[in-house]
Design an enzyme around this catalytic site. Sequence first.
Site, PDB file in Angstrom:
ATOM      1  CG  HIS A  66       4.945  -4.934 -38.144  1.00  7.19           C
ATOM      2  ND1 HIS A  66       5.867  -5.116 -39.149  1.00  7.19           N
ATOM      3  CD2 HIS A  66       5.631  -5.091 -36.976  1.00  7.19           C
ATOM      4  CE1 HIS A  66       7.051  -5.382 -38.619  1.00  7.19           C
ATOM      5  NE2 HIS A  66       6.931  -5.364 -37.309  1.00  7.19           N
ATOM      6  CB  CYS A 168      12.018  -8.255 -35.574  1.00  6.87           C
ATOM      7  SG  CYS A 168      10.222  -8.234 -35.406  1.00  6.87           S
TER       8      CYS A 168
END
Length: 633
Positions: A66, A168
């Site tokens: 991503h 993250c």
Amino acid sequence: MITNLINEQLICLDLKATTKEEVFVEMIDILHKQGRVSDKQQFLADILAREELGNTGFEDGVALPHAKSAAVSEPAVAIGISRSGIEYGAEDGLPSKLFFMIASPDGGANHHIEVLAELSSKLIEDGFIDAFLAAKSEKDALALLLEKTETAEAPAAENGFLIGVTGCPAGVAHTYLAAEALEKGAKELGYEIKVETNGSIGVKNSPTAEEIARAEAIIVSCDKQVDMARFAGKRLIKTGVKAPIKDAKGLIGQALAAPEYQASGEDAPVEKGSKVTQARSDLYRYLMNGVSHMIPFVVTGGLLIALALAIGGQPTEAGMAIPDGSMWNKVLDVGVVAFTLMIPILAGYIAYAIADRPALAPGLIGGWIANNGSFYGAEAGTGFIGAIVAGLLVGYFVKFIVTRNYHKFIQPLVPIMIAPITGSLFISSLFIFVIGAPIASLMDGLNAMLTSMSTGNVVLLGIVLGGMAGFDMGGPFNKVAFLFSVGMIASGQTQFMGAMACAIPVAPLGMALATVIGRKFNIFEESEIEAGKASGAMGLVGISEGAIPFAAQDPMSVIPANVLGSMVAAVMAFSFGITNSVAHGGPVVALLGAMNKPVLALACMAAGAVVTALVAVSLKKMRQAKSQQTAVA
């Protein structure tokens, strides 16, 4: 909403790729054909950059590549299956077969995050991955994603209340997968849980002070910096963001058996639940973000400069110099580049911590201007103190800009153009037209003060000169004292440079010694201990900037210690009649014969360093004890 991001045309049940990068290329091509990505090469570069931050491969053959990218014209999720599997670098060592590529527009709307939350719940659902891999058609695969599953009756939340924190580096996939896993694990164990997500859309679902107080344990599963101060005194476990995805229930068990978290230094809150406490903990988090990114530049630049001067340097009237054409000149140049960048990096990442990516460019620009006095007519820049001010001002200004309500056509331009440009103009104007003139006047005033004191009491002069040397490590006070001392060499009065040469290395040497002493008391973080080693090396060759990371992180403890230690060294140097004929300081100058009494000079430096170390450790211990007492109260 999930139908807006995923459709049958975005699903490929038989990828032809045989390598990780080929998977990316093939899936990006799917996104491009559907008009979701405008620039395939740019999006590939952004996907690969995200992989550099951490592998996006999970266990059980699933991978979620991503990226947030300006090449994404419309958010989407492409799904692909590799029947043979490819080596992706997943932690379980098994090949990856199921790929979800999440394409997020940089600075656009954040509806895709809600879809990701739905996707997260599917991926941790028992049997879903096998069922999806067995799908016969794209229509069947999409139906599995859209299918509403009836959750089995979970035990009542009778065992207590938990808090989770996930995040993250990119703030897209792992953040929400980990949150979903913690929620599911807690429910199965009979616990109520609230999970804070530190994602790309900011911090969401933060627990209140009352919720923290009643929590049985805290699970911090985060690969980015979060505010830990609020959890002082609670059972806490800290892991990477992937840990709960693997075994959420096991992690919760570890947290319930973990020792109580002890905050250190300014990391602990002063008054629970107060707005003042939150502001202080936020400020500490912002400073820490800047310091942690600055340390590699300090270490790299400092050690390269130290190495070049120690091996290739020779004392001259103009200071330590390396002969022209020498290889060490090139090493010195590289070190200077790193040192030049460290102050803008400090400002930029303080601003980034406050307002995210839109504040990074103006923060870096503000730090550069703050450290370059030529922008506002001063002989020296404001150093790390100016960088902190610039970072904070830019961060809050950009945060204000990006949180306004804009027309839907203007909104996408705010984070990539409007906020960076206005932030840059704001901070540059402030320094050049408002802050700059007083700084230049201050430096002129300080220089006049030193000149008037030059014929007076040497003890008083040593106190002033040493205090200025240790106060800001390369900032205007330090530079004025240094330039004044250099100017006095030309008139034959080398005792001023002698005192300055003894005071210059005190801060870095003292903080290096403090990290050695402080290990017993657990008052320094691991990054500080590592920085202490580099600081010691820099102190040996007279680079006072080696102490900047410590001063930026905890100025209330470090700056007074540096000032007192430098005063002691300067006063002793004046008292012993130490002189120095070159425009440089530190033990290396004494050892190379530029000082008239090298042994006494080294003794002055050592005494100052010891004072700095003892004062810094004492102040840190006092602040730590006070914080812990308040946390328990």
